[in-house]
Design a protein around this motif. Structure first.
Motif, PDB file in Angstrom:
ATOM      1  N   ASP A  63      44.952 -90.694 -41.404  1.00  0.00           N
ATOM      2  CA  ASP A  63      46.119 -89.915 -41.351  1.00  0.00           C
ATOM      3  C   ASP A  63      46.419 -89.237 -40.218  1.00  0.00           C
ATOM      4  OD1 ASP A  63      47.431 -91.108 -43.493  1.00  0.00           O
ATOM      5  OD2 ASP A  63      46.374 -90.008 -44.944  1.00  0.00           O
ATOM      6  N   SER A  64      45.316 -88.098 -39.875  1.00  0.00           N
ATOM      7  CA  SER A  64      45.417 -87.456 -38.829  1.00  0.00           C
ATOM      8  C   SER A  64      45.536 -88.061 -37.506  1.00  0.00           C
ATOM      9  CB  SER A  64      44.102 -86.564 -38.708  1.00  0.00           C
ATOM     10  OG  SER A  64      43.934 -85.679 -37.635  1.00  0.00           O
ATOM     11  N   GLN A  65      44.879 -89.171 -37.168  1.00  0.00           N
ATOM     12  CA  GLN A  65      44.927 -89.858 -35.996  1.00  0.00           C
ATOM     13  C   GLN A  65      46.251 -90.539 -35.768  1.00  0.00           C
ATOM     14  OE1 GLN A  65      41.411 -92.280 -36.410  1.00  0.00           O
ATOM     15  NE2 GLN A  65      40.090 -90.926 -35.384  1.00  0.00           N
ATOM     16  N   TYR A 259      52.380 -86.343 -50.206  1.00  0.00           N
ATOM     17  CA  TYR A 259      52.041 -86.359 -48.904  1.00  0.00           C
ATOM     18  C   TYR A 259      53.034 -87.106 -48.092  1.00  0.00           C
ATOM     19  CZ  TYR A 259      49.153 -87.133 -44.735  1.00  0.00           C
ATOM     20  OH  TYR A 259      48.748 -87.139 -43.279  1.00  0.00           O
ATOM     21  N   HIS A 260      53.282 -86.608 -46.745  1.00  0.00           N
ATOM     22  CA  HIS A 260      54.310 -87.576 -46.033  1.00  0.00           C
ATOM     23  C   HIS A 260      53.884 -87.294 -44.580  1.00  0.00           C
ATOM     24  CE1 HIS A 260      58.214 -89.591 -44.825  1.00  0.00           C
ATOM     25  NE2 HIS A 260      58.179 -88.618 -43.759  1.00  0.00           N
ATOM     26  N   TRP A 261      53.503 -88.183 -43.780  1.00  0.00           N
ATOM     27  CA  TRP A 261      53.286 -88.119 -42.350  1.00  0.00           C
ATOM     28  C   TRP A 261      54.412 -87.076 -41.483  1.00  0.00           C
ATOM     29  CZ3 TRP A 261      52.504 -93.905 -41.859  1.00  0.00           C
ATOM     30  CH2 TRP A 261      51.100 -94.317 -42.189  1.00  0.00           C
ATOM     31  N   GLY A 262      53.771 -86.325 -40.874  1.00  0.00           N
ATOM     32  CA  GLY A 262      54.554 -85.238 -40.161  1.00  0.00           C
ATOM     33  C   GLY A 262      55.542 -84.561 -40.843  1.00  0.00           C
ATOM     34  N   GLY A 315      35.864 -81.505 -41.148  1.00  0.00           N
ATOM     35  CA  GLY A 315      35.748 -82.521 -39.864  1.00  0.00           C
ATOM     36  C   GLY A 315      34.505 -82.379 -39.499  1.00  0.00           C
ATOM     37  N   TYR A 316      34.197 -82.936 -37.991  1.00  0.00           N
ATOM     38  CA  TYR A 316      32.897 -83.123 -37.906  1.00  0.00           C
ATOM     39  C   TYR A 316      32.856 -82.476 -36.235  1.00  0.00           C
ATOM     40  CZ  TYR A 316      32.376 -85.798 -41.753  1.00  0.00           C
ATOM     41  OH  TYR A 316      32.315 -86.266 -42.976  1.00  0.00           O
ATOM     42  N   SER A 317      31.776 -81.776 -35.804  1.00  0.00           N
ATOM     43  CA  SER A 317      31.471 -81.456 -34.484  1.00  0.00           C
ATOM     44  C   SER A 317      32.729 -80.667 -33.707  1.00  0.00           C
ATOM     45  CB  SER A 317      31.253 -82.533 -33.594  1.00  0.00           C
ATOM     46  OG  SER A 317      30.127 -83.458 -33.987  1.00  0.00           O
ATOM     47  N   GLY A 318      33.112 -79.740 -34.345  1.00  0.00           N
ATOM     48  CA  GLY A 318      34.029 -78.938 -34.180  1.00  0.00           C
ATOM     49  C   GLY A 318      35.500 -79.499 -33.976  1.00  0.00           C
ATOM     50  N   SER A 319      35.866 -80.880 -34.542  1.00  0.00           N
ATOM     51  CA  SER A 319      37.073 -81.675 -34.511  1.00  0.00           C
ATOM     52  C   SER A 319      37.456 -81.652 -35.749  1.00  0.00           C
ATOM     53  CB  SER A 319      36.731 -82.790 -33.865  1.00  0.00           C
ATOM     54  OG  SER A 319      37.839 -83.484 -33.523  1.00  0.00           O
ATOM     55  N   PRO A 320      38.451 -80.845 -36.240  1.00  0.00           N
ATOM     56  CA  PRO A 320      38.938 -80.889 -37.628  1.00  0.00           C
ATOM     57  C   PRO A 320      40.173 -82.076 -37.663  1.00  0.00           C
ATOM     58  CG  PRO A 320      40.136 -79.085 -36.358  1.00  0.00           C
ATOM     59  CD  PRO A 320      39.137 -79.654 -35.385  1.00  0.00           C
ATOM     60  N   HIS A 321      39.972 -82.521 -38.662  1.00  0.00           N
ATOM     61  CA  HIS A 321      41.046 -83.819 -39.372  1.00  0.00           C
ATOM     62  C   HIS A 321      41.663 -83.334 -40.497  1.00  0.00           C
ATOM     63  CE1 HIS A 321      37.371 -85.274 -41.198  1.00  0.00           C
ATOM     64  NE2 HIS A 321      38.259 -85.402 -42.159  1.00  0.00           N
ATOM     65  N   HIS A 322      41.591 -82.297 -41.187  1.00  0.00           N
ATOM     66  CA  HIS A 322      41.980 -81.893 -42.576  1.00  0.00           C
ATOM     67  C   HIS A 322      42.113 -80.344 -42.644  1.00  0.00           C
ATOM     68  CE1 HIS A 322      44.084 -82.920 -46.285  1.00  0.00           C
ATOM     69  NE2 HIS A 322      43.013 -82.428 -46.922  1.00  0.00           N
ATOM     70  N   VAL A 323      43.332 -79.902 -43.393  1.00  0.00           N
ATOM     71  CA  VAL A 323      43.035 -78.487 -43.482  1.00  0.00           C
ATOM     72  C   VAL A 323      43.808 -78.153 -44.879  1.00  0.00           C
ATOM     73  CG1 VAL A 323      45.407 -78.284 -42.294  1.00  0.00           C
ATOM     74  CG2 VAL A 323      43.776 -76.170 -42.521  1.00  0.00           C
TER      75      VAL A 323
END
Length: 359
Positions: A63-65, A259-262, A315-323
């Motif tokens: 979803d983040s991507q 939930y809604h994209w954007g 996320g992983y390795s300092g790259s967040p994909h959710h908050v």
């Protein structure tokens, strides 16, 4: 917030909860069976709950991507529109310059006729009409001056014409690159959507298996009970500022919104960072639009240092994909993923990245 929403009970499924499995035709079912087999082989030894959580995290990441790609495509569209407008303007300028060049060429011979000999139509006739050497020399000098001036005008117009043509070439190349980039991004978007749909089908299958095995444990959160808990001075709420409490209560009152994209408003729904941005923005705290922005919008804190009202990023390795927003008692509120609603969940995810103190 209306009474119906306030009284809404949001269920956080620790092992699973599911409604109805999506129906598909035989071909889709066969393909899905292959995906399930591959997934089960890759997650051999994991419990159904671990598999479910893994799929949920993967869908959040997709979803983040997808949201990131949608924003890039929107930017591409704006840039393409701007460049095409510039190309159109340059074409109009070029048309105008060609008209001016044509007019200047016509005037080139008419100037001498107008200045020296009405009714004549060439420089030669102007020279032949000279009344002696002195008059001839004078006419030669005047004609030379006019011709030099005309040449300068024509050269200037031709230079401008060349500049516009060069600009058109550059703009056309940029336009072609942007169109190719947009096409690439749209292809990536399609691929991500296909992957996400496949993951959702797998997730539905896992949930169905959990439900059929009766291995379901639920933690229920009642909105009114949570609001009372926030107002209390027990546990982590003790000594909490009124501003943090107000933010938590405001966030909780939006439970159940899809939930809604954007999405950045209650009317259409929220994505994860749109929800946190909206909640804090209501209290004058400005957050960036994406999880990447919000990672750097305050002071980073460890999980053990979290206070209710802090951001929690995954996320992983300092790259967040959710908050989401930490609300105490090892729980957080968030807008999870496509097909879900704003809800409270236990903070037991293995992909917890960092907390961010923005107050």
């Amino acid at each position: 917030m209306n009474k119906r929403l306030k009284s809404l009970i949001i269920t956080v499924i620790i092992i699973s909860s599911v409604n109805v499995r999506i129906k598909a035709d035989p071909q889709i079912e066969n393909g899905q069976s292959n995906r399930i087999q591959i997934f089960n082989e890759s997650t051999q030894g994991q419990s159904l709950e671990e598999k479910k959580q893994q799929l949920e995290r993967e869908i959040e990441l997709l979803d983040s991507q997808i949201e990131d790609l949608i924003q890039k495509i929107n930017i591409d569209n704006k840039n393409i529109e701007q460049i095409q407008l510039e190309i159109k303007n340059s074409e109009e300028q070029l048309t105008q310059l060609e008209k001016e060049l044509e007019e200047e060429n016509v005037l080139f011979s008419k100037r001498v006729r107008t200045m020296y000999m009405t009714g004549k139509d060439s420089y030669l006739e102007a020279l032949l009409s000279a009344k002696g050497i002195s008059d001839f020399a004078s006419k030669v000098e005047a004609i030379k001056s006019i011709m030099d001036n005309d040449k300068k005008i024509l050269a200037s117009l031709n230079n401008k014409k060349l500049e516009i043509k060069n600009k058109q070439t550059v703009l056309s190349e940029k336009n072609e690159k942007l169109l190719n980039l947009k096409a690439d991004n749209e292809e990536k978007l399609k691929s991500l959507n296909d992957s996400k749909n496949a993951q959702k089908l797998l997730l539905d299958q896992i949930k169905t298996e959990q439900q059929s095995s009766q291995a379901k444990v639920e933690i229920q959160f009642n909105v009114d009970d949570i609001l009372k808990q926030i107002d209390s001075n027990q546990n982590e709420m003790e000594g909490l500022s009124s501003e943090r409490k107000d933010i938590l209560k405001f966030a909780v009152k939006h439970m159940g919104i899809p939930y809604h994209w954007g999405g950045t408003s209650p009317e259409i729904g929220f994505d994860c960072s749109g929800f946190t941005q909206y909640v804090f923005g209501n209290f004058g705290v400005r957050l960036g639009r994406t999880t990447y922005d919000q990672l750097n919008n305050g002071i980073q804190v460890s999980k053990s240092e979290l206070k209710p009202g802090d951001l929690v990023l995954f996320g992983y390795s300092g790259s967040p994909h959710h908050v989401g927003i930490y609300i105490g008692n090892n729980c957080y509120i968030h807008s999870p993923r496509t097909g879900d609603v704003i809800r409270i969940a236990p903070l037991d995810r293995t992909d917890f990245l960092i907390g961010v103190k923005v107050l």
